[in-house]
Motif scaffolding. Sequence first.
Motif, PDB file in Angstrom:
ATOM      1  N   GLU A 258       0.841  -1.211   0.000  1.00  0.00           N
ATOM      2  CA  GLU A 258       0.000   0.000   0.000  1.00  0.00           C
ATOM      3  C   GLU A 258       0.869   1.252   0.000  1.00  0.00           C
ATOM      4  O   GLU A 258       0.549   2.243  -0.663  1.00  0.00           O
ATOM      5  CB  GLU A 258      -0.928  -0.014   1.217  1.00  0.00           C
ATOM      6  N   LEU A 259       1.972   1.218   0.738  1.00  0.00           N
ATOM      7  CA  LEU A 259       2.867   2.371   0.751  1.00  0.00           C
ATOM      8  C   LEU A 259       3.467   2.608  -0.636  1.00  0.00           C
ATOM      9  O   LEU A 259       3.597   3.747  -1.079  1.00  0.00           O
ATOM     10  CB  LEU A 259       3.988   2.143   1.775  1.00  0.00           C
ATOM     11  N   GLU A 260       3.798   1.515  -1.322  1.00  0.00           N
ATOM     12  CA  GLU A 260       4.331   1.652  -2.674  1.00  0.00           C
ATOM     13  C   GLU A 260       3.304   2.279  -3.601  1.00  0.00           C
ATOM     14  O   GLU A 260       3.625   3.137  -4.424  1.00  0.00           O
ATOM     15  CB  GLU A 260       4.750   0.277  -3.204  1.00  0.00           C
ATOM     16  N   LEU A 261       2.060   1.852  -3.475  1.00  0.00           N
ATOM     17  CA  LEU A 261       1.002   2.437  -4.297  1.00  0.00           C
ATOM     18  C   LEU A 261       0.836   3.920  -3.989  1.00  0.00           C
ATOM     19  O   LEU A 261       0.603   4.738  -4.882  1.00  0.00           O
ATOM     20  CB  LEU A 261      -0.328   1.709  -4.049  1.00  0.00           C
ATOM     21  N   GLU A 262       0.979   4.263  -2.706  1.00  0.00           N
ATOM     22  CA  GLU A 262       0.804   5.661  -2.316  1.00  0.00           C
ATOM     23  C   GLU A 262       1.925   6.531  -2.863  1.00  0.00           C
ATOM     24  O   GLU A 262       1.706   7.650  -3.309  1.00  0.00           O
ATOM     25  CB  GLU A 262       0.753   5.764  -0.785  1.00  0.00           C
ATOM     26  N   ILE A 263       3.143   6.004  -2.837  1.00  0.00           N
ATOM     27  CA  ILE A 263       4.266   6.745  -3.410  1.00  0.00           C
ATOM     28  C   ILE A 263       4.048   6.919  -4.915  1.00  0.00           C
ATOM     29  O   ILE A 263       4.303   7.976  -5.490  1.00  0.00           O
ATOM     30  CB  ILE A 263       5.592   6.008  -3.124  1.00  0.00           C
ATOM     31  N   GLU A 264       3.553   5.870  -5.549  1.00  0.00           N
ATOM     32  CA  GLU A 264       3.273   5.940  -6.991  1.00  0.00           C
ATOM     33  C   GLU A 264       2.255   7.034  -7.291  1.00  0.00           C
ATOM     34  O   GLU A 264       2.313   7.690  -8.331  1.00  0.00           O
ATOM     35  CB  GLU A 264       2.725   4.590  -7.466  1.00  0.00           C
ATOM     36  N   ASP A 265       1.305   7.230  -6.390  1.00  0.00           N
ATOM     37  CA  ASP A 265       0.253   8.220  -6.597  1.00  0.00           C
ATOM     38  C   ASP A 265       0.592   9.581  -6.010  1.00  0.00           C
ATOM     39  O   ASP A 265      -0.282  10.384  -5.737  1.00  0.00           O
ATOM     40  CB  ASP A 265      -1.057   7.732  -5.960  1.00  0.00           C
TER      41      ASP A 265
ATOM     42  N   VAL B 230      -8.988   3.338  -6.752  1.00  0.00           N
ATOM     43  CA  VAL B 230      -9.929   2.782  -5.777  1.00  0.00           C
ATOM     44  C   VAL B 230     -10.154   1.295  -6.034  1.00  0.00           C
ATOM     45  O   VAL B 230     -10.302   0.509  -5.089  1.00  0.00           O
ATOM     46  CB  VAL B 230     -11.261   3.560  -5.785  1.00  0.00           C
ATOM     47  N   ILE B 231     -10.130   0.880  -7.308  1.00  0.00           N
ATOM     48  CA  ILE B 231     -10.271  -0.546  -7.607  1.00  0.00           C
ATOM     49  C   ILE B 231      -9.102  -1.329  -7.006  1.00  0.00           C
ATOM     50  O   ILE B 231      -9.291  -2.403  -6.427  1.00  0.00           O
ATOM     51  CB  ILE B 231     -10.356  -0.768  -9.133  1.00  0.00           C
ATOM     52  N   LYS B 232      -7.885  -0.785  -7.095  1.00  0.00           N
ATOM     53  CA  LYS B 232      -6.720  -1.443  -6.494  1.00  0.00           C
ATOM     54  C   LYS B 232      -6.908  -1.609  -4.998  1.00  0.00           C
ATOM     55  O   LYS B 232      -6.596  -2.656  -4.425  1.00  0.00           O
ATOM     56  CB  LYS B 232      -5.459  -0.619  -6.748  1.00  0.00           C
ATOM     57  N   ARG B 233      -7.397  -0.558  -4.334  1.00  0.00           N
ATOM     58  CA  ARG B 233      -7.547  -0.634  -2.867  1.00  0.00           C
ATOM     59  C   ARG B 233      -8.666  -1.584  -2.464  1.00  0.00           C
ATOM     60  O   ARG B 233      -8.597  -2.227  -1.415  1.00  0.00           O
ATOM     61  CB  ARG B 233      -7.816   0.756  -2.290  1.00  0.00           C
TER      62      ARG B 233
ATOM     63  N   ARG C 113     -11.287   7.455  -2.147  1.00  0.00           N
ATOM     64  CA  ARG C 113     -11.181   6.019  -1.901  1.00  0.00           C
ATOM     65  C   ARG C 113     -11.944   5.611  -0.648  1.00  0.00           C
ATOM     66  O   ARG C 113     -12.717   4.650  -0.655  1.00  0.00           O
ATOM     67  CB  ARG C 113      -9.711   5.619  -1.766  1.00  0.00           C
ATOM     68  N   LEU C 114     -11.716   6.347   0.426  1.00  0.00           N
ATOM     69  CA  LEU C 114     -12.379   6.009   1.686  1.00  0.00           C
ATOM     70  C   LEU C 114     -13.890   6.167   1.570  1.00  0.00           C
ATOM     71  O   LEU C 114     -14.651   5.324   2.051  1.00  0.00           O
ATOM     72  CB  LEU C 114     -11.837   6.885   2.819  1.00  0.00           C
ATOM     73  N   ASN C 115     -14.334   7.242   0.928  1.00  0.00           N
ATOM     74  CA  ASN C 115     -15.774   7.487   0.784  1.00  0.00           C
ATOM     75  C   ASN C 115     -16.433   6.424  -0.084  1.00  0.00           C
ATOM     76  O   ASN C 115     -17.525   5.932   0.227  1.00  0.00           O
ATOM     77  CB  ASN C 115     -16.020   8.875   0.189  1.00  0.00           C
TER      78      ASN C 115
END
Length: 304
Positions: free
Chosen positions: A27-34, A94-97, A257-259
């Motif tokens: 998840e951290l990697e995805l966040e850095i990517e985004d 959001v689909i990834k998460r 994403r959260l919503n």
Amino acid sequence: MLPSAVHDHEDLMQRIARDLIDSYDEELELEIEDRNVDEAGAPVGVDKAARQAYFKELFRLQGELVKLQDWVQHSKQKVVILFEGRDAAGKGGVIKRITQRLNPRVARVAALPAPNDRERTQWYFQRYVAHLPAAGEMVLFDRSWYNRAGVERVMGFCSDAEYEEFFRSAPEFERMLVRSGITLIKYWFSITDEEQHMRFLGRIHDPLKQWKLSPMDLESRRRWEEYTKAKEIMLERTHIAEAPWWVVQAVDKKKARLNCITHLLGQLPYQEVPHAPVVLPPRVRNADYLRQPVPTTMYVPELY
């Protein structure tokens, strides 16, 4: 317990903890990517406290998604979730998460390419029908049959007659799906003109994301107003009681994403499915078993 056994147990628990942390690093990697970028492509600073709160809530929601998955599988539900929106609106994120912690045999993603010559001669909905769920499955469509109401309309890939026929057929097609026992949930991810501009710049300046920009994406940027008109007509003519549209404010990716995940969980009456405790059986050891050595030439070089 002997001291050596205590040490072995502690070592095992530490290894399990490290493995768990490694899984969260995805998840951290995805966040850095985004990561956010400014117009020059430079990373923008982030609020550490807000980021920590985001991860805490995301992991909680992903735990609920696992419960939802278990319920879908156990009660033989059939769920279809459509994700629509402009290019770079955050649908893929959001689909990834949603699917990140789920079993791909239960929750799968359908992201269909442009139709080939044969598919263009079929009933318009036919290629989508092949991806609909069986009992105990969830299918997330990363774009869907609504391509006809959006990109095909704006880019001139369908005739006026085909466009009008889509609006006659789509509501009836969706009512038929619902009558067959499928739960159909439709999301439109909404971003502003300025936000899409910024995200496209981010993709241009990031070598890891340039592949996401197709000539069609760049043309869609030029035709912003045409896409807006097409979206408004689509929402008006296909917002039905059996399968209403839900608009996700997606300028802030994390909040979107959260919503969206929270709303999705609220659309299904899932319950936690009780499971028997999992017990790891002891490994069978045979006295005549001899492990054969692997040739060193077969090993991947350990450069790290």
